[in-house]
Design a protein around this motif. Sequence first.
Motif, mmCIF file in Angstrom:
data_model
loop_
_atom_site.group_PDB
_atom_site.id
_atom_site.type_symbol
_atom_site.label_atom_id
_atom_site.label_comp_id
_atom_site.label_asym_id
_atom_site.label_seq_id
_atom_site.Cartn_x
_atom_site.Cartn_y
_atom_site.Cartn_z
ATOM 1 N N LYS A 138 40.580 40.854 49.141
ATOM 2 C CA LYS A 138 39.272 40.499 48.542
ATOM 3 C C LYS A 138 39.125 41.208 47.172
ATOM 4 C CE LYS A 138 34.222 40.626 49.054
ATOM 5 N NZ LYS A 138 33.159 41.022 49.949
ATOM 6 N N VAL A 139 38.874 40.559 46.107
ATOM 7 C CA VAL A 139 38.702 40.909 44.780
ATOM 8 C C VAL A 139 37.743 41.788 44.708
ATOM 9 C CG1 VAL A 139 38.411 40.460 42.418
ATOM 10 C CG2 VAL A 139 39.996 38.880 43.951
ATOM 11 N N ASN A 140 37.840 42.911 44.094
ATOM 12 C CA ASN A 140 36.605 43.889 43.900
ATOM 13 C C ASN A 140 36.023 43.379 42.484
ATOM 14 O OD1 ASN A 140 35.212 46.152 44.215
ATOM 15 N ND2 ASN A 140 36.221 47.406 42.666
ATOM 16 N N TYR A 141 35.343 42.273 42.693
ATOM 17 C CA TYR A 141 34.460 41.795 41.586
ATOM 18 C C TYR A 141 33.041 41.953 41.522
ATOM 19 C CZ TYR A 141 33.112 38.154 38.222
ATOM 20 O OH TYR A 141 32.981 37.662 36.989
ATOM 21 N N VAL A 142 32.738 42.414 40.409
ATOM 22 C CA VAL A 142 31.059 43.048 40.123
ATOM 23 C C VAL A 142 30.317 41.881 39.373
ATOM 24 C CG1 VAL A 142 31.737 45.333 40.765
ATOM 25 C CG2 VAL A 142 31.665 44.370 38.273
ATOM 26 N N GLY A 143 30.846 40.960 38.949
ATOM 27 C CA GLY A 143 30.184 39.849 37.969
ATOM 28 C C GLY A 143 30.529 40.131 36.735
ATOM 29 N N TYR A 144 30.938 39.253 35.854
ATOM 30 C CA TYR A 144 31.070 39.253 34.301
ATOM 31 C C TYR A 144 31.232 37.959 33.723
ATOM 32 C CZ TYR A 144 36.184 38.747 35.005
ATOM 33 O OH TYR A 144 37.393 38.353 35.324
ATOM 34 N N GLN A 152 38.390 27.821 29.079
ATOM 35 C CA GLN A 152 37.877 28.986 28.756
ATOM 36 C C GLN A 152 36.374 29.117 28.657
ATOM 37 O OE1 GLN A 152 41.431 31.474 26.520
ATOM 38 N NE2 GLN A 152 39.137 31.522 25.488
ATOM 39 N N LEU A 153 35.699 27.884 28.487
ATOM 40 C CA LEU A 153 34.256 27.759 28.146
ATOM 41 C C LEU A 153 33.782 27.293 29.649
ATOM 42 C CD1 LEU A 153 33.991 25.775 24.757
ATOM 43 C CD2 LEU A 153 33.613 28.080 25.211
ATOM 44 N N TYR A 154 34.369 26.797 30.416
ATOM 45 C CA TYR A 154 33.751 25.930 31.668
ATOM 46 C C TYR A 154 34.078 26.542 32.874
ATOM 47 C CZ TYR A 154 31.621 22.707 28.350
ATOM 48 O OH TYR A 154 30.926 22.160 27.354
ATOM 49 N N GLU A 155 35.341 27.186 32.804
ATOM 50 C CA GLU A 155 36.027 27.695 34.164
ATOM 51 C C GLU A 155 35.981 29.408 34.263
ATOM 52 O OE1 GLU A 155 36.775 25.682 36.331
ATOM 53 O OE2 GLU A 155 36.967 23.735 35.277
ATOM 54 N N CYS A 156 36.161 30.125 33.117
ATOM 55 C CA CYS A 156 36.500 31.312 33.065
ATOM 56 C C CYS A 156 35.169 32.294 33.283
ATOM 57 C CB CYS A 156 37.265 31.735 31.944
ATOM 58 S SG CYS A 156 38.833 31.003 31.724
ATOM 59 N N ASN A 157 33.938 31.421 33.619
ATOM 60 C CA ASN A 157 32.896 32.303 33.750
ATOM 61 C C ASN A 157 32.683 32.531 35.149
ATOM 62 O OD1 ASN A 157 31.904 32.630 30.988
ATOM 63 N ND2 ASN A 157 31.117 30.468 30.966
ATOM 64 N N ARG A 158 33.334 31.841 36.205
ATOM 65 C CA ARG A 158 33.521 31.999 37.435
ATOM 66 C C ARG A 158 34.118 33.397 37.911
ATOM 67 N NH1 ARG A 158 35.408 25.955 39.311
ATOM 68 N NH2 ARG A 158 33.928 24.622 38.117
ATOM 69 N N GLU A 159 33.842 33.826 39.187
ATOM 70 C CA GLU A 159 34.404 34.977 39.690
ATOM 71 C C GLU A 159 35.842 34.984 39.648
ATOM 72 O OE1 GLU A 159 32.409 36.080 43.106
ATOM 73 O OE2 GLU A 159 30.404 36.301 42.407
ATOM 74 N N THR A 160 36.205 33.827 40.416
ATOM 75 C CA THR A 160 37.682 33.631 40.541
ATOM 76 C C THR A 160 37.736 31.921 40.273
ATOM 77 O OG1 THR A 160 37.267 33.046 42.989
ATOM 78 C CG2 THR A 160 37.961 35.405 42.147
ATOM 79 N N ASP A 195 42.792 31.828 45.289
ATOM 80 C CA ASP A 195 41.750 32.411 44.146
ATOM 81 C C ASP A 195 42.467 33.429 43.397
ATOM 82 O OD1 ASP A 195 39.881 30.221 44.477
ATOM 83 O OD2 ASP A 195 38.784 31.679 46.191
ATOM 84 N N ILE A 196 42.236 33.442 42.220
ATOM 85 C CA ILE A 196 42.753 34.451 41.509
ATOM 86 C C ILE A 196 41.833 34.609 40.090
ATOM 87 C CG2 ILE A 196 43.960 33.087 39.692
ATOM 88 C CD1 ILE A 196 46.313 35.257 39.559
ATOM 89 N N VAL A 197 41.780 35.779 39.689
ATOM 90 C CA VAL A 197 40.958 36.142 38.524
ATOM 91 C C VAL A 197 41.256 35.415 37.243
ATOM 92 C CG1 VAL A 197 39.889 37.790 36.944
ATOM 93 C CG2 VAL A 197 40.216 38.606 39.368
ATOM 94 N N PRO A 198 40.496 34.674 36.789
ATOM 95 C CA PRO A 198 40.793 33.883 35.369
ATOM 96 C C PRO A 198 41.331 34.708 34.048
ATOM 97 C CG PRO A 198 38.454 33.962 35.599
ATOM 98 C CD PRO A 198 39.013 34.475 36.952
ATOM 99 N N LEU A 199 42.388 34.127 33.650
ATOM 100 C CA LEU A 199 42.597 34.718 32.451
ATOM 101 C C LEU A 199 43.482 36.098 32.616
ATOM 102 C CD1 LEU A 199 40.073 33.942 29.790
ATOM 103 C CD2 LEU A 199 42.020 32.774 30.111
#
Length: 357
Positions: free
Chosen positions: A351-357, A206-214, A253-257
């Motif tokens: 494609k994931v409709n990702y806007v960054g978070y 959660q600390l190091y992997e989930c900050n990525r887009e996918t 790839d998949i969106v984390p969590l």
Amino acid sequence: MKKFHLYKPLLFISGFWILLGLTLWSQLKRDYPTLQTFGTAVLMILCCAIIAHTLSNVFLPYALKKGKMQLFVLQAILATTILTAAIAGIFYGTYWLGVHGTPYDNAGELEQNRDYLVVFIRTIPSALLIIGSSCGFQFYQEHYKMAQKHTLLQQAHLEAQLRILQDQINPHLMFNVLNHLHILMKKDVELASTLLVKFSDILRYQLYECNRETIALEKEVTYLKNLVSVEKIRWGDELQVDCIWNITNGKRDIVPLLLVPFVENAFKHVSRLPSQKGFVRLCLDQENELLTFTIENSNSPKPVRNTDSSGLGLENVRKRLEILYPGQHDLQITRSDTHFKVVLVIHLDQKVNYVGY
């Protein structure tokens, strides 16, 4: 293919006026002296550029920004009138000052330039075309800028929303795991140590992997397995847990969590009747680019006490799916007196409709 958005407007505008000036000069020099018509064409283009760009670059952006288009219409009419008068005046002056009485003069030219009002009326279409072209180009630019700003604002809104949803998921999971550790430290230190290792892997993810887009699907699966292991340790023999992990391409790839709330919800609301052992059944199946996640838990016919956090995870993941996988997923949740089941299908090739978070 990239859309054409006129990234170099100055070059385009310069080319427009140069082309217009050359066209005008080529028409004038057929009837008038070449040197004289060149000066006429340059003077006319200067008048057109000053008046048209004052209207399109000053008054039009202001009108669009303030919503005063009615005022702009009046300004456009006034600018067209002034431009018509200027062009007609240049034509009229060129004839009477430089052509009348010269070998280039003739009865036809005299008749066309005898009355300034006639020249003025004849020039109106040309003025309208010039004003319309200049304002049309500027309107396109302003519309494109507004569309870009709207897109950025929309992305910022989605980013903030996803941040909120993400922050709501993490603390709930942390509280659960820490509570498990607290209980086990009093009962079984060795089992608590095992749980602590699992918790360390969960926290690292959660600390190091989930900050990525996918994230790679195989990493998300490892995380889910750790989470299920923690829950199995907590419940022990009171709960039957069956899992099937059928992953053919863990590099996708998949969106984390994304799947965590379903797992948490199943273990949180699983029923434990005195005469019947509760169960949780999980299946994650990947077939080509289609990922199917199914989780089912035993459900009590008695209503579950509602709390502020009840259903929060499911609502969050539903919103995340709508934002990140619009039209690319199918979520079905069914409930009965004995079962609660979730089936989620995601198209991983989209494609994931990702806007960054």
